[in-house]
Design an enzyme around this catalytic site. Structure first.
Site, mmCIF file in Angstrom:
data_model
loop_
_atom_site.group_PDB
_atom_site.id
_atom_site.type_symbol
_atom_site.label_atom_id
_atom_site.label_comp_id
_atom_site.label_asym_id
_atom_site.label_seq_id
_atom_site.Cartn_x
_atom_site.Cartn_y
_atom_site.Cartn_z
ATOM 1 N N ALA A 121 5.244 -4.347 6.675
ATOM 2 C CA ALA A 121 5.165 -5.536 5.827
ATOM 3 C C ALA A 121 5.814 -5.224 4.407
ATOM 4 O O ALA A 121 5.508 -6.365 3.650
ATOM 5 C CB ALA A 121 3.619 -5.802 5.710
ATOM 6 N N ASN A 189 -1.262 0.551 4.312
ATOM 7 C CA ASN A 189 -0.330 1.520 4.857
ATOM 8 C C ASN A 189 1.225 1.445 4.114
ATOM 9 O O ASN A 189 2.092 2.216 3.920
ATOM 10 C CB ASN A 189 0.043 1.366 6.365
ATOM 11 C CG ASN A 189 -1.305 1.919 7.268
ATOM 12 O OD1 ASN A 189 -1.296 3.036 6.810
ATOM 13 N ND2 ASN A 189 -1.797 1.073 8.004
ATOM 14 N N HIS A 219 3.349 -8.442 -2.154
ATOM 15 C CA HIS A 219 3.414 -7.149 -2.272
ATOM 16 C C HIS A 219 4.534 -7.178 -3.315
ATOM 17 O O HIS A 219 5.730 -7.672 -3.010
ATOM 18 C CB HIS A 219 3.680 -6.178 -1.279
ATOM 19 C CG HIS A 219 2.631 -6.079 0.042
ATOM 20 N ND1 HIS A 219 1.318 -5.608 -0.503
ATOM 21 C CD2 HIS A 219 2.720 -6.589 1.021
ATOM 22 C CE1 HIS A 219 0.487 -5.765 0.567
ATOM 23 N NE2 HIS A 219 1.494 -6.221 1.675
#
Length: 267
Positions: A121, A189, A219
């Site tokens: 992601a 992760n 992010h």
């Protein structure tokens, strides 16, 4: 073109999405086996081609050339060790667990196996790995997540942090990806992957924000190096599992295509 038999360890939201794509047909790739808790009672799934073999984690490597790991981090080693000892490839999504079992990298080297960490992601791993061929001065990652995607994280429980009823963004963690991998094993992760691509899990800086106004995971990565200074941001649409973005499964499929595709784009 090589032909690969693919196995999937874990059959949650990501495992099912990957299985669906393989079942629909990907050149040179065949879904041969799926590891589940009880192979005698496999989950219902609308297969369009022949159903794969359902087996246990311990026996999965016997049925395939490549294993896609998308199971809880607690069983990471049980999946990885037999695959790498057999000299096969393993696509790892629980990169945080890889930090706690980094001896598996040497095991892969000894047996000519390979650990592949897809983008998942996050974005920009190719740029970070390129920058790492020179000197990277700093990597900072800022993650903002909806509250529901963070509830239940061990770090919150251990530190008595209650975010269930917050009404404005709250910084809940600042530290390294190595620390975050322990405190947020189901969430970060991506931060570990960024650190492995760049300056490592101890020198990378990570902030985690809980934001009640968000519906998507966000992010942002900022890199300063001797070859380039760059920043990147991605907003992920959650999958059926609010802790995971839809693009995660798509990154696995893209990584599998690269195993034997006639054209590879990106580092």
């Amino acid at each position: 073109m090589n032909s690969y038999r693919v196995g999937i360890a874990g059959f949650g939201a990501i495992g099912q999405a990957v299985a669906q794509s393989l079942d629909a047909g990907l050149p040179g790739l065949t879904l041969s086996a799926v590891a589940v808790r009880d192979p005698n009672a496999p989950p219902a799934f609308a297969w369009t081609q022949q159903a794969p073999t359902f087996t246990t984690i311990d026996a999965l490597h016997e049925h395939c050339d490549v294993v896609v790991e998308c199971a809880p981090a607690a069983v990471f080693r049980n999946i990885a060790e037999p695959v790498l000892r057999a000299g096969k490839k393993m696509v790892v999504l629980s990169s945080g667990a890889l930090l706690r079992h980094d001896d598996l990298i040497e095991l892969a080297r000894q047996h000519q196996g390979q650990i592949l960490v897809p983008s998942g992601a996050i974005l920009g791993l190719d740029a970070i790995t390129a920058a790492a061929e020179g000197v990277i001065h700093s990597v900072t990652m800022i993650t903002r997540k909806p509250v529901r995607g963070l509830l239940g994280a061990p770090y919150l429980t251990d530190n008595n942090i209650d975010i269930a009823d917050i009404t404005e963004p709250r910084l809940i963690f600042r530290g390294s990806p190595r620390e975050a991998a322990i405190g947020f094993p189901a969430n970060l992760n991506v931060a570990v992957s960024v650190s492995l691509a760049g300056i490592g899990p101890d020198r990378t800086t990570l902030e985690i924000w809980a934001d009640p106004s968000l519906e998507r995971n966000i992010h942002r990565v900022e890199v300063v190096s001797d070859s380039a200074t760059f920043s990147m941001e991605i907003q992920n649409i959650p999958s059926a599992n609010p802790k995971t973005g839809r693009i995660t499964a798509q990154s696995v499929i893209a990584a599998l295509r690269k195993l034997n595709g006639p054209l590879r784009v990106g580092t």
